[in-house]
Scaffold this active site. Sequence first.
Site, short mmCIF file in Angstrom:
data_model
loop_
_atom_site.label_atom_id
_atom_site.label_comp_id
_atom_site.label_asym_id
_atom_site.label_seq_id
_atom_site.Cartn_x
_atom_site.Cartn_y
_atom_site.Cartn_z
N ASP A 159 3.02 -3.02 -7.74
CA ASP A 159 4.28 -3.73 -7.67
C ASP A 159 4.24 -5.35 -7.81
O ASP A 159 4.85 -6.02 -8.39
CB ASP A 159 5.16 -3.25 -6.49
N ARG A 171 -4.93 5.35 -6.55
CA ARG A 171 -3.60 5.47 -7.05
C ARG A 171 -3.22 4.99 -8.28
O ARG A 171 -2.48 5.67 -9.05
CB ARG A 171 -2.41 5.11 -5.97
N ARG A 173 3.49 -0.23 -12.69
CA ARG A 173 3.10 0.27 -11.29
C ARG A 173 2.78 1.64 -11.18
O ARG A 173 3.45 2.59 -12.04
CB ARG A 173 4.37 -0.27 -10.39
N HIS A 174 2.06 2.04 -10.53
CA HIS A 174 1.66 3.45 -10.07
C HIS A 174 2.66 4.15 -9.56
O HIS A 174 3.77 3.96 -9.57
CB HIS A 174 0.65 3.52 -8.88
N ARG A 232 3.50 7.27 -3.77
CA ARG A 232 2.19 7.19 -3.00
C ARG A 232 2.60 7.39 -1.29
O ARG A 232 3.86 7.12 -0.99
CB ARG A 232 1.30 5.96 -3.04
#
Length: 427
Positions: free
Chosen positions: A296, A114, A46-47, A50
Amino acid sequence: MSPAEMNARCSRCFLLTFLISLNICLILLGQATAEKKLKFVVLVFRHGDRSPVGTYPNDKYKEDFWPDGFGQLTQLGMEQHYEFGKYLRKRYSGFLNQTYSSNEVYVRSTDMDRTLMSAQANLAGLFPPIGKQVWNANFTWQPIPVHTVPLSEDNILFMPVRNCLLYNQLQNETFTSTEYQALLKPYKDFITTIQNYTGYPPEQSNDHFSAWLIYDTLLCEKIHNYSLPEWATDDVMDKLLHLSEISLSAFYGIYKHREKSRLQGGVLLNTILQNITNAAKTPSGKLKLIMYSAHDTTVAGLQMALNVSNGKLPPYTACQFFELYQDDESNYSIEMYYRNDSSADPYLNILPGCSSSCPLAQFTELTSSIIVQDWDKECGAKVENKSEGAVIGLSVAVFILSVVIIGLLIIFYYFRKRLGISSYQTV
């Protein structure tokens, strides 16, 4: 029995015990020295942190309160993935080269700021330029390609994939299923209360997305030290978290889990297995690492397809590891790990029905029921997005109009000849 005979018997017993112990030690030593070798790695993460992707109607913090707007990677998120990249450098030291090589590493991201930026921050920590790759002595960074496709064409990483008729039908059935409604029932009064706090109209109060959006917005604001409304107590946050976990589970499970997995996480798993299988078939191949930078919902969809999900929301930088190993007899096995805490090493995931180090053939067999060979056919029909539908509609209209005009011209020309009308008048 004489003392001499007793001594002889004791000596034989001691010798036998010694030989047995030595043999066991040699076996254990042999097992320890016959180490398996890491051959290939796939990461799905996942990034980083944010800003909120949106907000609820009564929130005083609108988009202009966030420096880069909604849904953008923050400086904290950049730092998180940079540190994650440094962790990967340590974990795979001796496996990956110290320097970046396009033949060794492939990175793909969803087409969102992102995730693209998270991948770049991660690679900055994983492959700082050294030696000949240093192009600026004052700048310890080098550009590394991150591949992507438009979101409308991404049916691997951008989950849940919605341009699938069957999946949309399954989702509609899920939200009206007794299983889903039973999970929501304890929160009915709470949802009504939250509706009054947040300003959502009644028709949106039972929207499964709303609870997640409220929770996510408040969490982002809390992380970045924005003051929360008085009603956002710890109890409220806990309930919103549980509702968010239910919403995430509803995308891939709760009702007709296997059917959804075939259309969502199973698609990504199929891609991963193809790459792992290719690595096993071509041991001399140069590719060692594939990284997928996503969301996610991507990590959760993959884990639920594999039946290894813990039911929690994957935190920022959460990562599912797939590691391919080869033993001395050229047998291949897969080990899975999940990293959801940056302060701890990843923990082992075990595929149901297999061992912690699962033989590749068995892993493939156990997951075959969620692998689709023809995704479009399985979906029944792809749902076109609005722009595609408009283009197709316009094309059809132009075609029909052209046919009508050509038909009228033919009829007109026919009657002109029948009536003897010339194209030019005689002077």
